[in-house]
Design an enzyme around this catalytic site. Structure first.
Site, PDB file in Angstrom:
ATOM      1  N   GLN A 108       0.818  -1.208   0.000  1.00 48.78           N
ATOM      2  CA  GLN A 108       0.000   0.000   0.000  1.00 48.78           C
ATOM      3  C   GLN A 108       0.855   1.262   0.000  1.00 48.78           C
ATOM      4  O   GLN A 108       0.321   2.374   0.071  1.00 48.78           O
ATOM      5  CB  GLN A 108      -0.930   0.004   1.217  1.00 48.78           C
ATOM      6  N   HIS A 145      -1.241   0.310   5.515  1.00 47.57           N
ATOM      7  CA  HIS A 145      -1.868   1.307   6.389  1.00 47.57           C
ATOM      8  C   HIS A 145      -0.979   2.509   6.689  1.00 47.57           C
ATOM      9  O   HIS A 145      -0.848   2.932   7.836  1.00 47.57           O
ATOM     10  CB  HIS A 145      -2.324   0.647   7.696  1.00 47.57           C
ATOM     11  N   GLU A 167     -15.836   3.258   8.546  1.00 47.36           N
ATOM     12  CA  GLU A 167     -16.528   4.293   9.296  1.00 47.36           C
ATOM     13  C   GLU A 167     -16.128   5.698   8.856  1.00 47.36           C
ATOM     14  O   GLU A 167     -15.059   5.907   8.282  1.00 47.36           O
ATOM     15  CB  GLU A 167     -16.280   4.125  10.793  1.00 47.36           C
ATOM     16  N   TYR A 215     -11.086   7.176  19.273  1.00 49.28           N
ATOM     17  CA  TYR A 215     -12.089   6.490  18.467  1.00 49.28           C
ATOM     18  C   TYR A 215     -12.061   4.977  18.640  1.00 49.28           C
ATOM     19  O   TYR A 215     -12.797   4.265  17.961  1.00 49.28           O
ATOM     20  CB  TYR A 215     -11.964   6.934  17.007  1.00 49.28           C
ATOM     21  N   TYR A 270      -9.763 -10.273  10.643  1.00 48.93           N
ATOM     22  CA  TYR A 270      -9.810 -11.084   9.429  1.00 48.93           C
ATOM     23  C   TYR A 270      -9.733 -12.580   9.710  1.00 48.93           C
ATOM     24  O   TYR A 270     -10.166 -13.387   8.895  1.00 48.93           O
ATOM     25  CB  TYR A 270      -8.694 -10.658   8.463  1.00 48.93           C
TER      26      TYR A 270
END
Length: 396
Positions: free
Chosen positions: A105, A171, A269, A279, A290
């Protein structure tokens, strides 16, 4: 345009087959069930209030920003190129970009203009760099854009880094947004698929950070007084915590900051970001691990800030933009969000500090980025090696 027409027809057939017998989006909105359940049915692209005009092609485009007063835009390509798109003209390579650690990523990330771009020519960029021992981390830097037939960046300076660098290539998040008054730089920093850093105050992973434009820490940050033993300068950067993989940051017309983030297996979200708020990730999530292990849902831990909206099944949210224009009827004061696995565009209506699911259109392809040009038109980047820049043209 033939490709887009075929896409719309095939998408319409698939969605019609999958949604037969289901209540309409409008009906579910009226009962509130669409929000309470996490579901959000898609509408065929053929029924959208716009047509899709393909404009240009890019190799793994990730982010873009328009240059005000022009028909130009900067587009990042994940492998490490910065492109200057010229409406009706050639797409130029911009020289002077940083070397990026490309893989997974990671790679070239966001691009935004400095608040004083009109006079300074400064742009802000994010990318991934390698560290020692097979580790990686995101970086934010700024440079001056020199335009012309051979555009280039000059004076590149790093203003922020993820800490600590960790193994893996997931991430990074590294989304950037400036506060509407131009005084503060906000950065979304992912938890790098390591879970615990999102709650670790000595790490800036899994956080939203607030900095001055030069990378220094504002004196009124909520943790600005942290001692060296508590994380010091890293802790002082933190605005909010308990985030997972933030792939969108956007201020609305009243100055509220919103972020979207990918949940684990489900539970994507959108949050209204507040100073010092936690959060909850990875302690709570409306999704699961997963490997099938349960994660307690948000309502089980009311001390954590709950999302304003969530999706399950996942849509894999990508770029996020606030829309305040009038070109598309009913869209004023909305959030627009790309969907990767959800292969489309999501619209959410803002009402004060509340948010509701409005529309979801099935494009049949992954949407990486959403941007609004100053004329009120909406533009998207589709994902992948054959990524496209497309414009949403209002019908009628």
């Amino acid at each position: 345009m033939k490709m887009i027409a075929a896409l719309a027809l095939s998408t319409a057939a698939v969605v019609a087959a999958c949604s037969a017998g289901s209540p309409s989006t409008a009906a579910q909105n009226a009962t509130g069930g669409i929000d309470a359940s996490g579901a959000h049915p898609a509408t065929p692209l053929a029924d959208a209030p716009f047509t899709v005009q393909e404009v240009a092609s890019f190799d793994e485009p990730w982010a873009m920003t328009f240059l005000p007063g022009t028909r130009l835009a900067l587009v990042t390509e994940k492998a490490g190129k910065l492109k200057l798109w010229q409406e009706g003209g050639a797409v130029l390579d911009v020289a002077g970009v940083p070397a990026v650690a490309y893989g997974g990523q990671g790679g070239f990330g966001d691009v935004v203009l400095a608040p004083d771009f009109a006079t300074s020519g400064m742009v802000y960029l994010s990318w991934v760099e390698a560290g020692d021992g097979g580790t990686f981390g995101a970086v934010v830097g700024r440079a001056r854009l020199e335009q012309g037939d051979a555009p280039k960046l000059t004076g590149l300076q790093t203003v922020w880094k993820q800490h600590p660098k960790v193994s893996g290539r997931g991430h990074f998040s590294h989304r950037i947004a400036f506060s509407p008054d131009g005084k503060y730089l906000f950065i979304g920093s992912g938890e790098r698929q390591k879970f615990d850093p999102a709650q670790d105050m000595k790490a800036n992973l899994g956080k939203v950070l607030r900095l001055n434009p030069d990378g220094s820490v504002p004196a009124d940050n909520p943790f600005a007084g942290a001692k060296a033993s508590e994380g010091g300068g890293v802790t002082a950067q933190i605005w909010s915590l308990g985030h997972r993989n933030i792939l969108g940051l956007a201020f609305d017309g009243t100055g509220q900051l919103w972020n979207q983030e990918m949940g684990p297996k489900g539970g994507d979200e959108v949050n209204l970001v507040a100073a010092k708020a936690n959060y909850g990730y990875p302690i709570v999530s409306n999704g699961d691990h997963y490997d099938g292990r349960d994660i307690p849902d948000h309502p089980t831990r009311p001390e954590f800030a709950a999302p304003k909206l969530w999706w399950n099944p996942a849509v894999s949210p990508a770029g996020l933009a606030w829309y305040g224009g009038d070109l598309y009827p009913g869209w004023k004061n909305s959030l627009l969000m790309g969907a990767l696995s959800g292969e489309g565009l999501v619209r959410m209506s803002i009402n004060g500090d509340s948010l509701s699911k409005a529309d979801r259109w099935d494009f049949g392809t992954r949407i990486r980025e959403v941007e609004v040009r100053e004329d009120g038109s909406v533009w998207l980047l589709t994902d992948g090696e054959t990524g496209k820049l497309v414009k949403l043209v209002p019908k009628g």
